[in-house]
Design a protein around this motif. Sequence first.
Motif, PDB file in Angstrom:
ATOM      1  N   MET A 115       0.870  -1.161  -0.161  1.00 24.21           N
ATOM      2  CA  MET A 115      -0.005  -0.057  -0.094  1.00 24.21           C
ATOM      3  C   MET A 115       0.847   1.303   0.124  1.00 24.21           C
ATOM      4  O   MET A 115       0.392   2.205  -0.595  1.00 24.21           O
ATOM      5  N   GLU A 116       2.056   1.180   0.754  1.00 26.46           N
ATOM      6  CA  GLU A 116       2.730   2.362   0.687  1.00 26.46           C
ATOM      7  C   GLU A 116       3.444   2.649  -0.586  1.00 26.46           C
ATOM      8  O   GLU A 116       3.691   3.853  -0.992  1.00 26.46           O
ATOM      9  N   ASP A 117       3.670   1.629  -1.422  1.00 27.00           N
ATOM     10  CA  ASP A 117       4.294   1.771  -2.781  1.00 27.00           C
ATOM     11  C   ASP A 117       3.116   2.489  -3.566  1.00 27.00           C
ATOM     12  O   ASP A 117       3.561   3.297  -4.456  1.00 27.00           O
ATOM     13  N   ILE A 118       1.974   2.235  -3.339  1.00 25.71           N
ATOM     14  CA  ILE A 118       0.755   2.718  -4.243  1.00 25.71           C
ATOM     15  C   ILE A 118       0.758   4.392  -3.898  1.00 25.71           C
ATOM     16  O   ILE A 118       0.540   5.026  -4.741  1.00 25.71           O
ATOM     17  N   VAL A 119       0.625   4.474  -2.620  1.00 23.94           N
ATOM     18  CA  VAL A 119       0.594   6.056  -2.138  1.00 23.94           C
ATOM     19  C   VAL A 119       1.794   6.760  -2.742  1.00 23.94           C
ATOM     20  O   VAL A 119       1.602   7.583  -3.229  1.00 23.94           O
ATOM     21  N   SER A 120       2.791   6.098  -2.729  1.00 26.16           N
ATOM     22  CA  SER A 120       4.259   6.791  -3.053  1.00 26.16           C
ATOM     23  C   SER A 120       4.173   6.991  -4.601  1.00 26.16           C
ATOM     24  O   SER A 120       4.569   8.152  -5.048  1.00 26.16           O
ATOM     25  N   LEU A 121       3.489   5.798  -5.192  1.00 27.18           N
ATOM     26  CA  LEU A 121       3.572   6.171  -6.842  1.00 27.18           C
ATOM     27  C   LEU A 121       2.446   7.087  -7.154  1.00 27.18           C
ATOM     28  O   LEU A 121       2.897   7.955  -8.117  1.00 27.18           O
ATOM     29  N   CYS A 122       1.333   7.342  -6.379  1.00 25.53           N
ATOM     30  CA  CYS A 122       0.386   8.126  -6.733  1.00 25.53           C
ATOM     31  C   CYS A 122       1.096   9.700  -6.633  1.00 25.53           C
ATOM     32  O   CYS A 122       0.584  10.473  -7.133  1.00 25.53           O
ATOM     33  N   LYS A 123       1.775   9.781  -5.546  1.00 25.64           N
ATOM     34  CA  LYS A 123       2.203  11.081  -5.231  1.00 25.64           C
ATOM     35  C   LYS A 123       3.340  11.518  -6.660  1.00 25.64           C
ATOM     36  O   LYS A 123       3.433  12.525  -6.987  1.00 25.64           O
TER      37      LYS A 123
END
Lengths: 449, 449
Positions: B1-9
């Motif tokens: 999930m952190e990977d996705i939040v980071s990708l989103c930003k």
Amino acid sequence: MEDIVSLCKRRGFVFQSSEIYGGFASCYDYGPLGVELKRNIKNAWWRSMVQERDDIVGIETSILMHPKVWEASGHVATFNDPLVDCKTCKGRFRADHLEHIPCPMKPSKMAGQAEPCDLTEARAFNLMFKTTVGPVEKEDESNIAYLRPETAQGMFVNFANVLTTARKKLPFGIAQMGTSFRNEITPGNFIFRTREFEQMELEFFCYPDTAAEWHEKWIDIRYQWYLDLGVRRENLSIRKHEWDELSHYARDPRGTGTVDLEYKFPFLDKPGELEGVANRVDHDLTQHAKHSGQKLTFFDPQTNEHVVPFVIEPAAGVGRNMLVFMIDAYHEEEVKPGDTRVVLKFHPQIAPIKVAVLPLLKKRDDIVNVCQQLTKDLKKKTAAVYDDTAAIGKLYRRQDEVGTPYCITVDVETVEKDNAVTVRDRDTMQQERVALDQVQNYVLDKLGV
Amino acid sequence: MEDIVSLCKRRGFVFQSSEIYGGFASCYDYGPLGVELKRNIKNAWWRSMVQERDDIVGIETSILMHPKVWEASGHVATFNDPLVDCKTCKGRFRADHLEHIPCPMKPSKMAGQAEPCDLTEARAFNLMFKTTVGPVEKEDESNIAYLRPETAQGMFVNFANVLTTARKKLPFGIAQMGTSFRNEITPGNFIFRTREFEQMELEFFCYPDTAAEWHEKWIDIRYQWYLDLGVRRENLSIRKHEWDELSHYARDPRGTGTVDLEYKFPFLDKPGELEGVANRVDHDLTQHAKHSGQKLTFFDPQTNEHVVPFVIEPAAGVGRNMLVFMIDAYHEEEVKPGDTRVVLKFHPQIAPIKVAVLPLLKKRDDIVNVCQQLTKDLKKKTAAVYDDTAAIGKLYRRQDEVGTPYCITVDVETVEKDNAVTVRDRDTMQQERVALDQVQNYVLDKLGV
């Protein structure tokens, strides 16, 4: 104008908000046809501003933003209307719109008339709606929030985010469509001025010494957009704002002020604003940099300098756009002596329904089956409807009234003889016979969308 | 999930609202790629729910509505969360989410720990944001307004307007997409639960004795919609609400309650709600008829009776939908030992960029010219980008990471020899040589959109 308001209600373009409770606060709802017209206008804007260009990207920011955004932008301090009260009847009015307002509590000696209101000094009334956020009972500095009065600030506070993630260089733009709110003291003229409204705004960031040139370019591009979508040139005009009309950011001597694209609205005594194109100079980025402590500049690799860009902003309202497209498309035509039709001559790209499929005889199952299969196929590609709730003459008039460019009629010949259908053109009312297996491509080609 | 939040930003899908001021109130902004993904999801929903169907029409109603709407609907009285305060630290919490919350004002003797909060009795906290409308200084009954907590009521209060103007018969539906607001005490999990959010809601009106059947049908239709757009079946599930989870309107014994389509969110310990499909029975129409004094029924010409329809409501959130499409599409793949790529395997219909045009050598003007002409042509038909800001391997990875289904590469051979280009498939990474004058149709066909 009353004809258009009545058409909007009768055919499901626009309803008063909360109508069953007597309406509310100059807010409006968009009915089945209104929402499609609105979607088409917004999609046309997005397509020309974002999809087809290399130098503009879109974003969507939230309506509720940090209150410091509105301190920095100047809205907390200066986004006011002057307000006066009547000491007798307690009525409230905009001081700058004031003439002799009759006071209902002060009847004069002459029948049916009243003496003027007894007015207080004017004071500033802020146009932002306020609310509180989080589990709190009372409003205080830590929990207050405003409903945004413009989408523009969402672009400015995301300037650095977009610059980095979209790898853009000057000049480039950020576009947004979204709802804004202004607690107008005197909203009105149907959907011309409402307290809740949707905006389509572009913030175009450029080198300061090119801003005057970009200002001209954007006036031209936006003017051409309305022409391309069928708005009549004779109803459009361009006017530079006078000094006393300018917003705080547009008064900067380094800028080129604000220019309005205007339209001849039938309810105004002179052309009124359709879209504003403002030169906001570096006002917003400078203010946000100052208030946030963040660096909001573009680093120019050629000169090794940090530049604070100037901003050109074409800003339009979706509701007002829709009103213009309705007014401009509205025609009453005498088809033959004593027989008048109402027709909305929408450009095909914005027409809410592109094609209607109509049976000449709804009692014939074979005809209805052909219609329904054709409608189903068309619906996969465009906005198509089937209607059998009246005789053909009436069905045509109904489609004219909502601006449907083409009607396809299936008749006895279709199923018994020629396997062809009749295509009727909204504007010329000419009919053409087209093979059933060709008619989809024929109509889609004509629509060009 | 952190990977996705980071990708989103990092890639411009999602930013914190007002980030330069430290963020705000669990609101989020959608960046250049996020807004396109969101638009694609919304357009896919509208297309399947409104455009392709005969029995559903769309509307868009205002966020500010008459306060009586929320009295009638039950939201003023019952749309509450139970709230408790800590008497010591003044912290506020949801009573139903409560365990031992450490109080920062009550340090324990053990280092780094604190004693539990000292909590008050629970009391009801209404989740609707309030504001005041018109030129007023103080809140009172005559000027209060709420930011809508659901779009649904906009459909119910327009039931009669739509019935008349769209000439509909039972069963028929009204669909709406729009922003709603809930003053959640504990929002969180990125864009899973936010205070400001966009909904996609359908109110489907049907004869009461068919409601159970329609409830089943709508669960199936909505489940299939997610599958059709590429969400993996193994991550989806269906669950009926327990009695204590049901909203007031869903507890009616004549109804069939609420069923959730659930998704395996990585941050929850069991599947969580993706979309709710509720049987609202005749609750809303009955309440609005009572409170407004208007007749909100369908007149059945066959039986000569007035029917109060039952309502089936599939209701989804756009942000939560987007999160699911991101999570479900996210893959990390080992391309060769020690070399991992991140790839978003979006369905082409929702991919924010459909095709990227890349030059193998950006110093060659002839190659760049071919790329730019091709990009320009493609942009008229689909979402295309040109990128030359890195070497080709890196450019491919960048497009994989944002889910672009196809890349077209122009190289020396293109301009010197074969007048053909390389088309690379995101998922297989296979490359194919296609004639330059065929490549547009080739890619548009493959995309199927």
